[in-house]
Design an enzyme around this catalytic site. Structure first.
Site, PDB file in Angstrom:
ATOM      1  N   MET A 222       4.797   8.975  -9.393  1.00  0.00           N
ATOM      2  CA  MET A 222       3.375   8.638  -9.345  1.00  0.00           C
ATOM      3  C   MET A 222       2.891   8.241 -10.742  1.00  0.00           C
ATOM      4  SD  MET A 222       0.317  10.654  -7.425  1.00  0.00           S
ATOM      5  CE  MET A 222       0.401  12.169  -8.337  1.00  0.00           C
ATOM      6  N   CYS A 223       2.845   9.152 -11.672  1.00  0.00           N
ATOM      7  CA  CYS A 223       2.535   8.894 -13.081  1.00  0.00           C
ATOM      8  C   CYS A 223       1.073   8.499 -13.300  1.00  0.00           C
ATOM      9  CB  CYS A 223       3.442   7.822 -13.681  1.00  0.00           C
ATOM     10  SG  CYS A 223       5.193   8.266 -13.623  1.00  0.00           S
ATOM     11  N   GLY A 224       0.623   8.748 -14.509  1.00  0.00           N
ATOM     12  CA  GLY A 224      -0.716   8.357 -14.927  1.00  0.00           C
ATOM     13  C   GLY A 224      -0.640   7.612 -16.234  1.00  0.00           C
TER      14      GLY A 224
END
Length: 299
Positions: A1-3
């Protein structure tokens, strides 16, 4: 997912607050990436000098390393140590010699980035702990980008954390997944590029490097990636003078931007931006698919 997050300051009065603003944005993205975090900050640089961002194990004696490089660098390099990372500043004319000495004499030290203004820091752990470990909130500069990682395609390691350097004073953070990264890695290896991880984002960074080695501008390299990189992605790229954003043609990963007279900011979600000064008066928008956006200090 990561931001992913990024901020570009138009107002020099905000430069002492850059680290604090970037740290706040980064920590808000914790639930999108609790495995590791990293960031690049663009601060002051010295004419005809290069900063090398170095990474080693906890407790590494970077002072001894700087002493050991004194002859090669034409004098003891300026040194700044932050936890497992250090930044040394050497004359640009000595960079190749210093890199060769690092590889030969200090094989346990990795060079994670280089440039006149860029400094890169990344580590395994919760974003708030990584930000505190490197004292991000006290850093100043004109712009910076950051990343919180949720590992999916490769191991949770410091080497696998973002940003990945794509050239001098240039680096990339990525949210998404590439389906053809293994083929691209093999092709780029044949072109002479090397890889430290199995991370698909490192392949994206290397792809931009390769395209620019062929004479493309950064914008042209990013546009070419729309055809050559198969998958879904949002890239934020930092350069010496600014930062850019690109989403894939489908744009299935979330992204939001805010612009005021004082700054331009990017976040995977709007909540990463809510603590920025004057956000209530900002122009807030979603970047369009397959469109290169760029803000530059020289513009």
């Amino acid at each position: 997912m990561c931001g992913i997050v990024g901020i570009f300051l138009k107002d020099p009065k905000l430069e002492p607050q850059l680290g604090q603003m970037l740290a706040s944005m980064l920590c808000v993205m914790t639930d999108r990436g609790p495995d590791s975090a990293g960031f690049a900050v663009y601060g002051n640089g010295k004419a005809d000098h290069v900063k090398l961002s170095l990474r080693a194990v906890e407790g590494y004696d970077f002072a001894a390393l700087a002493d050991g490089l004194s002859t090669t660098a034409g004098g003891k390099p300026a040194l700044s140590v932050r936890s497992t990372h250090a930044v040394i500043e050497v004359p640009a004319a000595k960079e190749a010699d210093v890199r060769a000495a690092l590889a030969a004499q200090y094989p346990d030290v990795a060079v994670v980035g280089a440039g006149s203004r860029m400094e890169i820091f990344k580590e395994v752990g919760l974003p708030k702990n990584v930000a505190a470990r490197f004292d991000l909130a006290k850093m100043s500069g004109t712009h910076g980008i950051g990343h919180t990682r949720m590992a999916t395609e490769s191991a949770v390691t410091t080497a696998g954390a973002h940003p990945f350097s794509t050239g001098v004073d240039q680096c990339l953070v990525h949210n998404g997944s590439l389906s053809n990264h293994n083929d691209l890695r093999r092709n780029l290896t044949r072109e002479g590029l090397t890889f430290a991880t199995q991370n698909d984002s490192e392949v994206a960074a290397a792809y931009l490097t390769w395209r620019m080695q062929q004479g493309a501008s950064l914008g042209e390299a990013l546009k070419a990636g729309l055809d050559d990189l198969d998958g879904f992605f949002t890239f934020v790229v930092g350069t010496e003078s600014g930062f850019g954003v690109l989403r894939d043609p489908i744009a299935c990963k979330p992204a939001v931007m805010a612009e005021t007279d004082q700054y331009v900011a990017f976040g995977s979600e709007y909540r990463a931006l809510v603590d920025l000064p004057g956000i209530e008066n900002a122009k807030v928008f979603e970047p369009e698919p397959a469109t290169v956006y760029f803000w530059d200090r020289a513009a």
